[in-house]
Design an enzyme around this catalytic site. Structure first.
Site, PDB file in Angstrom:
ATOM      1  N   LEU A  28       0.827  -1.031   0.027  1.00 25.39           N
ATOM      2  CA  LEU A  28      -0.203  -0.066  -0.033  1.00 25.39           C
ATOM      3  C   LEU A  28       0.713   1.315   0.055  1.00 25.39           C
ATOM      4  O   LEU A  28       1.780   1.247   0.672  1.00 25.39           O
ATOM      5  CB  LEU A  28      -0.697  -0.168   1.019  1.00 25.39           C
ATOM      6  CG  LEU A  28      -1.812   1.343   1.702  1.00 25.39           C
ATOM      7  CD1 LEU A  28      -2.679   0.686   2.640  1.00 25.39           C
ATOM      8  CD2 LEU A  28      -0.667   2.155   2.579  1.00 25.39           C
ATOM      9  N   ASN A  29       0.422   2.409  -0.670  1.00 28.49           N
ATOM     10  CA  ASN A  29       1.143   3.511  -0.583  1.00 28.49           C
ATOM     11  C   ASN A  29      -0.198   4.694  -0.498  1.00 28.49           C
ATOM     12  O   ASN A  29      -0.647   4.565   0.533  1.00 28.49           O
ATOM     13  CB  ASN A  29       2.233   3.820  -1.390  1.00 28.49           C
ATOM     14  CG  ASN A  29       1.949   3.898  -2.996  1.00 28.49           C
ATOM     15  OD1 ASN A  29       1.614   2.763  -3.544  1.00 28.49           O
ATOM     16  ND2 ASN A  29       2.185   4.998  -3.686  1.00 28.49           N
ATOM     17  N   ASP A  30      -0.137   5.559  -0.972  1.00 28.34           N
ATOM     18  CA  ASP A  30      -0.858   6.853  -0.725  1.00 28.34           C
ATOM     19  C   ASP A  30      -2.285   6.591  -0.586  1.00 28.34           C
ATOM     20  O   ASP A  30      -2.912   5.851  -1.032  1.00 28.34           O
ATOM     21  CB  ASP A  30      -0.715   7.908  -2.041  1.00 28.34           C
ATOM     22  CG  ASP A  30       0.610   8.096  -2.510  1.00 28.34           C
ATOM     23  OD1 ASP A  30       1.548   7.420  -2.059  1.00 28.34           O
ATOM     24  OD2 ASP A  30       0.509   8.806  -3.366  1.00 28.34           O
ATOM     25  N   TYR A  64      -2.525   5.864 -10.715  1.00 26.86           N
ATOM     26  CA  TYR A  64      -1.819   6.683  -9.692  1.00 26.86           C
ATOM     27  C   TYR A  64      -2.744   7.292  -8.666  1.00 26.86           C
ATOM     28  O   TYR A  64      -4.003   7.319  -9.127  1.00 26.86           O
ATOM     29  CB  TYR A  64      -0.765   7.317 -10.388  1.00 26.86           C
ATOM     30  CG  TYR A  64       0.540   6.869 -10.864  1.00 26.86           C
ATOM     31  CD1 TYR A  64       0.736   5.369 -10.715  1.00 26.86           C
ATOM     32  CD2 TYR A  64       1.688   7.571 -11.379  1.00 26.86           C
ATOM     33  CE1 TYR A  64       1.545   4.842 -10.892  1.00 26.86           C
ATOM     34  CE2 TYR A  64       2.930   6.924 -11.407  1.00 26.86           C
ATOM     35  CZ  TYR A  64       2.744   5.502 -11.344  1.00 26.86           C
ATOM     36  OH  TYR A  64       4.034   4.755 -11.424  1.00 26.86           O
ATOM     37  N   ASP A  75      -1.417  13.411  -9.841  1.00 29.95           N
ATOM     38  CA  ASP A  75      -2.014  13.628  -8.478  1.00 29.95           C
ATOM     39  C   ASP A  75      -2.966  14.689  -8.348  1.00 29.95           C
ATOM     40  O   ASP A  75      -2.934  15.663  -7.401  1.00 29.95           O
ATOM     41  CB  ASP A  75      -1.050  13.522  -7.324  1.00 29.95           C
ATOM     42  CG  ASP A  75      -0.014  12.583  -7.370  1.00 29.95           C
ATOM     43  OD1 ASP A  75      -0.097  11.538  -7.778  1.00 29.95           O
ATOM     44  OD2 ASP A  75       1.099  12.732  -6.820  1.00 29.95           O
TER      45      ASP A  75
END
Ligand code: FRU
Length: 462
Positions: free
Chosen positions: A39-41, A100, A166
Site C-alpha cells: 500500500l502507498n498513498d 496513480y 495527483d
C-alpha cells in the site's frame, strides 16, 4: 481472457493469502493496511452518503510495490471498516501502467473520482522523466467506475517534464478547481491550478504556483484547503536538502500557510512538515459533514534506505489514523479522531520509572517538567533534553529523528503492533515511525501516565 478479467483473477489469487498474512504478529490493530501486498498513498478521501471512503494505492500482487491500482475501504464511524475490493485497475490506454494517486469529491449523492493514469512507453531509450512517460487525468465515479479522459498528457502547458500527477479537486463558489503536482523542465517542483464549470469536462489551466526560490525538483500529492482564516497548500516535495532538526527524510511532506487565497497574487512560503518521524508521506485531507478537516497519510517512505521485515510475510505499510487539523499559535495542530477512543479498554495508571507491559496502547503523558525519557517496547527511545526532542530506533535501518522544541508539556503515544504515532504537546508536532519488536515491555521516566490498551478496529473483508 480479457485483460481486465485477467487482472481481477490475479488480484483474487493474491488475496487468497489474506488469512495467512493476517497471522503475522506485526499486522496492525487500528491502522488500515493493504489486505495483502503493498500500500502507498491514501486516495479519494471523502465522506459520501454518510460514509467515509478511503481509497489507497494498492499492489496486491507484490509486497514491494509494482503495478498500482486503487483499493477501497468504507466506514460509517472510522473504526468499523469494510473492504470494498479494487474498483480501479489498469485496463485502459490512459492508465495501462498504473492507476496513480488522485482524489474524490462528494457532491450530494455523487462521488466524483479524479486520478492520474500512468503510461510508460516501451521499446525506446527513455529516462521516463523527460521522455517515455504519459500521464493523463482521468475521471470516474463510484456508480460503475467508468472512465473518461479529462486532461491528456499532450494538453499540459509548456515547460514541464512528464512528471505531472495527483489531481486533487474541490468545489468553491459553484466552480471546480484542481491542483496537480509537477516537475518543471528546470527541475523545480510546482503545482498547476485548473478550473472548470463541470467536474467531468472542460478543464482549463489557470496558473502555476511555486516558491520564489527552488524548493526541491518535484512536488507530489498537492492539496489546497482553508483552515480557519488560513489558506493551506500541502505538498510532498522531493529533492529538498536535509537539515539536522527538520527535513530529515529522503522526501518530505508539509504545508505552506497564507492569509491570501491561491487565486490572488499568491506565493507559498514558510514550509512546515506534517510529521517529523521516519515513515510519513503523501498525505491528503478532506472535510467531513461535521466540518472537521481530516488528514490521513501514508505510513511509509519511498526510496528510503530503511526497510520493513513484513515484506517477507507478504505485506508492507499502512495508513496513519485519521487526524483532525486545527490552526492555532501560527501552525497546524493534529490530533487523532475522537472515534478511536471507542477502541480503548479500561484506563490504567502507570507509575513513572516502572516497567509495564502492553502491546497496542493509547498512552497519555501529562505534567511533564524539564527533561524526559521513555523506552517503548524495548525498541523506541524517546528523549527530551536541552531543547531537543529525539526518537531513536534500531529498526531495519531507522536511526534517529530530532526536532527543536522549547518546552515538552505532554505526549500522546499511539502504539500499534508495528507503528507508533507520537503527538507532542497536544499535536503541535507529530512523529510517526514503523518499529519492529516482539517485546511488550516499556518504561516512561516522568510525568502523569495514563494507559489504555487498545482493541482492534473491525475490518470486514468480503
Ligand atoms: C506518491 C506517488 C504519487 C503517485 C503514486 C504512485 O507516493 O509517487 O505521486 O501518484 O505515488 O503510486
Amino acid at each position: 481472457m480479457e485483460s481486465k478479467d485477467r487482472i481481477f483473477e490475479e488480484i483474487r489469487l493474491a488475496e487468497e493469502k489474506l488469512p495467512l498474512i493476517n497471522r503475522d504478529s506485526f499486522r496492525q490493530g487500528f491502522h488500515l493496511m493493504p489486505p495483502v501486498g503493498w500500500l502507498n498513498d491514501p486516495n479519494g478521501l471523502c465522506q459520501c452518503r454518510g460514509e467515509y471512503n478511503v481509497f489507497f494505492q494498492y499492489s496486491p500482487k507484490n509486497p514491494n510495490g509494482g503495478e498500482k491500482y486503487w483499493g477501497h475501504y468504507k466506514s460509517s464511524d472510522l473504526i468499523r471498516w469494510k473492504y470494498m475490493g479494487v474498483p480501479l485497475v489498469t485496463d485502459t490506454v490512459w492508465d495501462a501502467d498504473g492507476v496513480y494517486s488522485g482524489s474524490g469529491l462528494a457532491e450530494g449523492d455523487k462521488l466524483h473520482i479524479f486520478y492520474t493514469g500512468n503510461v510508460k512507453l516501451k521499446d525506446g531509450d527513455y529516462d521516463y522523466i523527460t521522455s517515455g512517460r504519459q500521464t493523463n487525468v482521468v475521471y470516474s465515479n463510484d456508480s460503475g467506475y467508468e472512465k473518461k479522459l479529462l486532461i491528456g498528457w499532450d494538453e499540459y502547458p509548456e515547460g514541464y517534464t512528464c512528471h505531472i500527477r495527483d489531481p486533487k479537486v474541490w468545489k468553491e463558489n459553484g466552480k471546480y478547481y484542481m491542483v496537480l503536482g509537477a516537475r518543471r523542465l528546470d527541475d523545480r517542483g510546482a503545482v498547476l491550478l485548473y478550473e472548470s464549470e463541470r467536474p467531468d469536462r472542460d478543464w482549463r489551466f489557470l496558473k502555476e504556483i511555486t516558491t520564489a526560490e527552488k524548493f526541491g525538483y518535484m512536488w507530489e500529492c498537492p492539496d489546497v484547503f482553508r483552515l480557519g482564516e488560513k489558506t493551506v497548500l500541502s505538498v510532498s516535495p522531493q529533492g529538498v536538502k536535509n537539515e539536522e532538526y527538520r527535513l530529515q527524510n529522503i522526501y518530505q511532506s508539509g504545508y505552506f500557510l497564507s492569509d491570501k487565497s491561491i487565486f490572488e497574487d499568491y506565493m507559498p512560503e514558510g514550509f512546515e512538515e506534517w510529521d517529523y518521524g521516519f515513515d510519513f508521506y503523501a498525505p491528503q485531507t478532506f472535510r467531513d459533514d461535521r466540518g472537521r478537516r481530516i488528514l490521513i497519510g501514508w505510513v511509509g517512505m519511498p526510496d528510503a534506505d530503511y526497510t520493513n521485515p513484513t515484506a517477507e510475510k507478504g505485506w508492507q505499510n499502512c495508513l496513519s489514523v485519521p487526524r483532525i487539523l486545527e490552526y492555532k499559535n501560527g501552525r497546524i495542530y493534529q490530533s487523532p479522531a475522537e472515534e478511536l477512543e471507542a477502541l480503548r479498554l479500561e484506563e490504567r495508571e502507570i507509575k513513572a520509572g516502572e516497567c509495564f507491559e502492553a502491546e497496542k496502547a493509547d498512552i497519555i503523558i501529562t505534567d511533564i517538567e524539564g527533561d524526559f525519557y521513555a523506552n517503548i517496547r524495548e525498541a523506541v527511545d524517546i528523549t527530551y533534553k536541552e531543547g531537543i526532542f529525539e526518537i531513536r530506533l534500531k529498526s531495519f535501518g531507522r536511526t534517529s529523528r530530532k526536532l527543536r522544541l522549547d518546552r515538552l508539556k505532554s505526549l500522546r503515544l499511539l502504539c500499534d503492533s508495528s507503528v507508533i504515532e507520537i503527538y507532542i504537546n497536544e499535536g503541535e508536532y507529530v512523529m510517526t515511525s514503523m518499529f519492529y519488536t516482539k517485546s511488550r515491555s516499556s518504561l516512561i521516566g516522568s510525568g502523569r501516565i495514563r494507559l489504555y490498551e487498545m482493541k482492534n478496529m473491525e475490518v470486514c473483508y468480503r
